[in-house]
Write a protein that holds these residues in place. Structure first.
Motif, PDB file in Angstrom:
ATOM      1  N   MET A   1       0.818  -1.190   0.000  1.00  0.00           N
ATOM      2  CA  MET A   1       0.000   0.000   0.000  1.00  0.00           C
ATOM      3  C   MET A   1       0.870   1.266   0.000  1.00  0.00           C
ATOM      4  SD  MET A   1      -2.911  -1.193  -0.408  1.00  0.00           S
ATOM      5  CE  MET A   1      -3.992   0.181  -0.233  1.00  0.00           C
ATOM      6  N   GLN A   2       2.033   1.186   0.662  1.00  0.00           N
ATOM      7  CA  GLN A   2       2.919   2.345   0.681  1.00  0.00           C
ATOM      8  C   GLN A   2       3.395   2.674  -0.731  1.00  0.00           C
ATOM      9  OE1 GLN A   2       6.460   1.894   3.001  1.00  0.00           O
ATOM     10  NE2 GLN A   2       7.103   3.997   2.698  1.00  0.00           N
ATOM     11  N   SER A   3       3.728   1.647  -1.496  1.00  0.00           N
ATOM     12  CA  SER A   3       4.178   1.871  -2.872  1.00  0.00           C
ATOM     13  C   SER A   3       3.073   2.489  -3.713  1.00  0.00           C
ATOM     14  CB  SER A   3       4.621   0.558  -3.509  1.00  0.00           C
ATOM     15  OG  SER A   3       5.773   0.087  -2.865  1.00  0.00           O
ATOM     16  N   ALA A   4       1.860   2.030  -3.521  1.00  0.00           N
ATOM     17  CA  ALA A   4       0.729   2.594  -4.251  1.00  0.00           C
ATOM     18  C   ALA A   4       0.532   4.051  -3.865  1.00  0.00           C
ATOM     19  CB  ALA A   4      -0.532   1.789  -3.969  1.00  0.00           C
ATOM     20  N   ALA A   5       0.653   4.357  -2.600  1.00  0.00           N
ATOM     21  CA  ALA A   5       0.502   5.737  -2.146  1.00  0.00           C
ATOM     22  C   ALA A   5       1.588   6.634  -2.732  1.00  0.00           C
ATOM     23  CB  ALA A   5       0.540   5.794  -0.622  1.00  0.00           C
ATOM     24  N   GLN A   6       2.824   6.130  -2.795  1.00  0.00           N
ATOM     25  CA  GLN A   6       3.912   6.905  -3.390  1.00  0.00           C
ATOM     26  C   GLN A   6       3.646   7.158  -4.869  1.00  0.00           C
ATOM     27  OE1 GLN A   6       7.091   4.228  -2.273  1.00  0.00           O
ATOM     28  NE2 GLN A   6       7.997   5.809  -0.976  1.00  0.00           N
TER      29      GLN A   6
ATOM     30  N   ALA B   1       8.719   4.526 -15.617  1.00  0.00           N
ATOM     31  CA  ALA B   1       7.731   5.494 -15.125  1.00  0.00           C
ATOM     32  C   ALA B   1       6.436   5.394 -15.913  1.00  0.00           C
ATOM     33  CB  ALA B   1       8.298   6.911 -15.209  1.00  0.00           C
ATOM     34  N   GLN B   2       6.555   5.304 -17.237  1.00  0.00           N
ATOM     35  CA  GLN B   2       5.344   5.218 -18.063  1.00  0.00           C
ATOM     36  C   GLN B   2       4.598   3.914 -17.804  1.00  0.00           C
ATOM     37  OE1 GLN B   2       4.186   7.832 -20.079  1.00  0.00           O
ATOM     38  NE2 GLN B   2       2.387   6.538 -19.800  1.00  0.00           N
ATOM     39  N   ASP B   3       5.341   2.813 -17.680  1.00  0.00           N
ATOM     40  CA  ASP B   3       4.703   1.525 -17.401  1.00  0.00           C
ATOM     41  C   ASP B   3       3.988   1.535 -16.059  1.00  0.00           C
ATOM     42  OD1 ASP B   3       5.665   0.560 -19.804  1.00  0.00           O
ATOM     43  OD2 ASP B   3       7.205  -0.735 -18.902  1.00  0.00           O
ATOM     44  N   LEU B   4       4.606   2.146 -15.050  1.00  0.00           N
ATOM     45  CA  LEU B   4       3.986   2.206 -13.725  1.00  0.00           C
ATOM     46  C   LEU B   4       2.710   3.050 -13.741  1.00  0.00           C
ATOM     47  CD1 LEU B   4       7.099   2.577 -11.401  1.00  0.00           C
ATOM     48  CD2 LEU B   4       5.670   0.556 -11.725  1.00  0.00           C
ATOM     49  N   VAL B   5       2.776   4.187 -14.429  1.00  0.00           N
ATOM     50  CA  VAL B   5       1.590   5.044 -14.516  1.00  0.00           C
ATOM     51  C   VAL B   5       0.479   4.331 -15.288  1.00  0.00           C
ATOM     52  CG1 VAL B   5       0.697   7.196 -15.496  1.00  0.00           C
ATOM     53  CG2 VAL B   5       2.854   7.199 -14.231  1.00  0.00           C
ATOM     54  N   ASN B   6       0.826   3.693 -16.393  1.00  0.00           N
ATOM     55  CA  ASN B   6      -0.181   2.968 -17.176  1.00  0.00           C
ATOM     56  C   ASN B   6      -0.814   1.848 -16.364  1.00  0.00           C
ATOM     57  OD1 ASN B   6       0.378   4.607 -19.355  1.00  0.00           O
ATOM     58  ND2 ASN B   6       1.621   3.096 -20.425  1.00  0.00           N
ATOM     59  N   ALA B   7       0.001   1.097 -15.643  1.00  0.00           N
ATOM     60  CA  ALA B   7      -0.524   0.004 -14.827  1.00  0.00           C
ATOM     61  C   ALA B   7      -1.412   0.528 -13.709  1.00  0.00           C
ATOM     62  CB  ALA B   7       0.622  -0.822 -14.255  1.00  0.00           C
ATOM     63  N   ALA B   8      -1.015   1.645 -13.110  1.00  0.00           N
ATOM     64  CA  ALA B   8      -1.830   2.225 -12.038  1.00  0.00           C
ATOM     65  C   ALA B   8      -3.167   2.722 -12.564  1.00  0.00           C
ATOM     66  CB  ALA B   8      -1.075   3.370 -11.369  1.00  0.00           C
TER      67      ALA B   8
ATOM     68  N   MET C   1       1.190  -3.419  -8.879  1.00  0.00           N
ATOM     69  CA  MET C   1       2.208  -3.974  -7.992  1.00  0.00           C
ATOM     70  C   MET C   1       3.115  -4.940  -8.748  1.00  0.00           C
ATOM     71  SD  MET C   1       1.925  -2.290  -5.328  1.00  0.00           S
ATOM     72  CE  MET C   1       3.270  -3.120  -4.525  1.00  0.00           C
ATOM     73  N   ALA C   2       2.562  -5.722  -9.671  1.00  0.00           N
ATOM     74  CA  ALA C   2       3.386  -6.637 -10.467  1.00  0.00           C
ATOM     75  C   ALA C   2       4.373  -5.845 -11.325  1.00  0.00           C
ATOM     76  CB  ALA C   2       2.498  -7.520 -11.337  1.00  0.00           C
ATOM     77  N   GLU C   3       3.906  -4.744 -11.895  1.00  0.00           N
ATOM     78  CA  GLU C   3       4.787  -3.893 -12.709  1.00  0.00           C
ATOM     79  C   GLU C   3       5.876  -3.271 -11.849  1.00  0.00           C
ATOM     80  OE1 GLU C   3       5.870  -2.909 -16.354  1.00  0.00           O
ATOM     81  OE2 GLU C   3       3.856  -3.706 -16.095  1.00  0.00           O
ATOM     82  N   LEU C   4       5.514  -2.798 -10.681  1.00  0.00           N
ATOM     83  CA  LEU C   4       6.472  -2.191  -9.765  1.00  0.00           C
ATOM     84  C   LEU C   4       7.535  -3.202  -9.336  1.00  0.00           C
ATOM     85  CD1 LEU C   4       7.105   0.362  -7.954  1.00  0.00           C
ATOM     86  CD2 LEU C   4       5.877  -0.853  -6.171  1.00  0.00           C
ATOM     87  N   ILE C   5       7.117  -4.386  -8.957  1.00  0.00           N
ATOM     88  CA  ILE C   5       8.062  -5.418  -8.518  1.00  0.00           C
ATOM     89  C   ILE C   5       8.979  -5.829  -9.670  1.00  0.00           C
ATOM     90  CG2 ILE C   5       8.231  -7.831  -7.751  1.00  0.00           C
ATOM     91  CD1 ILE C   5       5.628  -7.230  -6.104  1.00  0.00           C
ATOM     92  N   SER C   6       8.411  -5.961 -10.857  1.00  0.00           N
ATOM     93  CA  SER C   6       9.207  -6.349 -12.022  1.00  0.00           C
ATOM     94  C   SER C   6      10.311  -5.337 -12.311  1.00  0.00           C
ATOM     95  CB  SER C   6       8.287  -6.498 -13.235  1.00  0.00           C
ATOM     96  OG  SER C   6       9.029  -6.792 -14.387  1.00  0.00           O
ATOM     97  N   TRP C   7       9.953  -4.053 -12.325  1.00  0.00           N
ATOM     98  CA  TRP C   7      10.953  -3.020 -12.587  1.00  0.00           C
ATOM     99  C   TRP C   7      11.969  -2.926 -11.455  1.00  0.00           C
ATOM    100  CZ3 TRP C   7      12.667  -0.869 -16.752  1.00  0.00           C
ATOM    101  CH2 TRP C   7      11.846  -0.754 -17.874  1.00  0.00           C
TER     102      TRP C   7
END
Length: 89
Positions: free
Chosen positions: A1-6, A37-44, A55-61
């Motif tokens: 949840m912290q990562s999502a909030a960030q 950054a673009q992948d994370l924003v798109n996934a979010a 979260m899968a995209e964040l962990i992968s990167w």
């Protein structure tokens, strides 16, 4: 949840970058940082009810950045050989 909030905080604030929220991104090349950054924003944006895609995209990167920082991106795979036979288990 912290990562999502960030991620949400950075997306909403034009003055900060994802690399500030996630310092591990600095291990990536500038082009990879931009792609990350673009992948994370798109996934979010895509995951409206479920945080799993983001979260899968964040962990992968993050794991990619960890591997790059460890020097694993510079290994020449030529040592594998082209036609190395492999026995069946």
């Amino acid at each position: 949840m912290q990562s999502a909030a960030q991620l949400i905080a950075v997306v909403r604030d034009d003055r900060s970058s994802l690399a500030e929220a996630y310092p591990w991104m600095l291990a990536l090349s500038p082009a990879d940082r931009e792609a990350c950054a673009q992948d994370l924003v798109n996934a979010a944006r895509m995951s409206t009810d479920q945080p799993h895609p983001a979260m899968a995209e964040l962990i992968s990167w993050k794991e990619t950045a960890t591997a790059v920082a460890a020097g694993l991106g510079t290994i020449d795979p030529a040592w594998l050989g082209e036609d190395a036979p492999v026995e069946r288990p």
